[in-house]
Motif scaffolding. Structure first.
Motif, PDB file in Angstrom:
ATOM      1  N   LYS A   7       0.636  -1.329   0.036  1.00 40.91           N
ATOM      2  CA  LYS A   7       0.123  -0.156   0.123  1.00 40.91           C
ATOM      3  C   LYS A   7       0.939   1.340  -0.045  1.00 40.91           C
ATOM      4  CE  LYS A   7      -3.632   1.992   2.913  1.00 40.91           C
ATOM      5  NZ  LYS A   7      -4.238   2.207   4.133  1.00 40.91           N
ATOM      6  N   PHE A   8       0.495   2.252  -0.839  1.00 35.58           N
ATOM      7  CA  PHE A   8       1.289   3.447  -0.901  1.00 35.58           C
ATOM      8  C   PHE A   8       0.538   4.572  -0.047  1.00 35.58           C
ATOM      9  CE2 PHE A   8       2.858   1.258  -4.872  1.00 35.58           C
ATOM     10  CZ  PHE A   8       4.131   1.309  -4.492  1.00 35.58           C
ATOM     11  N   ASN A  10       0.595   8.430   2.078  1.00 36.14           N
ATOM     12  CA  ASN A  10       1.039   9.810   2.073  1.00 36.14           C
ATOM     13  C   ASN A  10       2.145  10.026   3.319  1.00 36.14           C
ATOM     14  OD1 ASN A  10      -0.237  10.757  -0.168  1.00 36.14           O
ATOM     15  ND2 ASN A  10      -2.208  11.027   0.981  1.00 36.14           N
ATOM     16  N   LYS A  29       4.204   7.155  -0.667  1.00 40.02           N
ATOM     17  CA  LYS A  29       4.035   7.534  -2.207  1.00 40.02           C
ATOM     18  C   LYS A  29       5.254   8.037  -3.194  1.00 40.02           C
ATOM     19  CE  LYS A  29      -1.044   7.749  -1.977  1.00 40.02           C
ATOM     20  NZ  LYS A  29      -2.191   8.687  -2.300  1.00 40.02           N
ATOM     21  N   LYS A  30       6.128   9.114  -2.460  1.00 40.57           N
ATOM     22  CA  LYS A  30       7.227   9.443  -3.061  1.00 40.57           C
ATOM     23  C   LYS A  30       8.182   8.470  -3.521  1.00 40.57           C
ATOM     24  CE  LYS A  30       9.466  11.587   0.919  1.00 40.57           C
ATOM     25  NZ  LYS A  30      10.072  12.558   1.536  1.00 40.57           N
ATOM     26  N   ARG A  32       7.516   5.393  -4.332  1.00 37.79           N
ATOM     27  CA  ARG A  32       6.837   4.459  -5.329  1.00 37.79           C
ATOM     28  C   ARG A  32       7.828   3.639  -6.078  1.00 37.79           C
ATOM     29  NH1 ARG A  32       1.466   3.500  -6.997  1.00 37.79           N
ATOM     30  NH2 ARG A  32       0.885   5.355  -5.739  1.00 37.79           N
TER      31      ARG A  32
END
Length: 143
Positions: A7-8, A10, A29-30, A32
């Motif tokens: 799971k990505f 924040n 997320k950064k 990924r």
């Protein structure tokens, strides 16, 4: 089929770029596309599966030898083996060194390596309370 759930997110607590708990992996997320970070977290997932298997095997052996109810505590310990093992500083230190070595070996992915290993050295020195010097951290990482 993957043996983990990715799971990505924040944000993560503690300034981490990724986090693994049992079979679940969360990555910012950064990051990924950072395959090394994913590989690092998967070391923790694989270690959990090994602990799970060993605890369940011990429970089966105990239930065969003594009583079937031995499986109940074995199953509870098996599910929580990562939480239990991380309380031992020597284990936590060992698994983090293995995970950072894997991360450095994989790099960003597609043959692109990290510019340097400073992030891993600094993490081992300061992030986990291992009280390692820079030389000890570099030696542990094989640098």
């Amino acid at each position: 089929m993957n043996y983990y759930k990715l799971k990505f997110v924040n944000t993560l607590s503690g300034g981490a770029g990724g986090k693994a708990k049992r079979y679940k992996v969360e990555i910012l997320k950064k990051y990924r596309s950072d395959q090394g970070l994913l590989a690092h977290e998967l070391v923790h997932v694989q270690a959990w599966y090994v602990g799970l298997a060993l605890c369940l095997l011990a429970g089966v052996a105990a239930s065969w030898y003594w009583h079937w109810l031995c499986m109940v505590p074995a199953a509870a310990v098996a599910w929580s083996n990562q939480d239990i093992a991380y309380r031992w500083k020597w284990y936590r230190k060992w698994i983090e060194v293995v995970a950072y070595r894997k991360q450095l070996k994989v790099g960003y992915g597609n043959g692109i390596k990290y510019l340097n290993a400073d992030f891993a050295v600094k993490a081992l020195m300061h992030k986990y309370g291992f009280d390692m010097s820079e030389e000890e951290a570099e030696e542990a990482l094989g640098l």
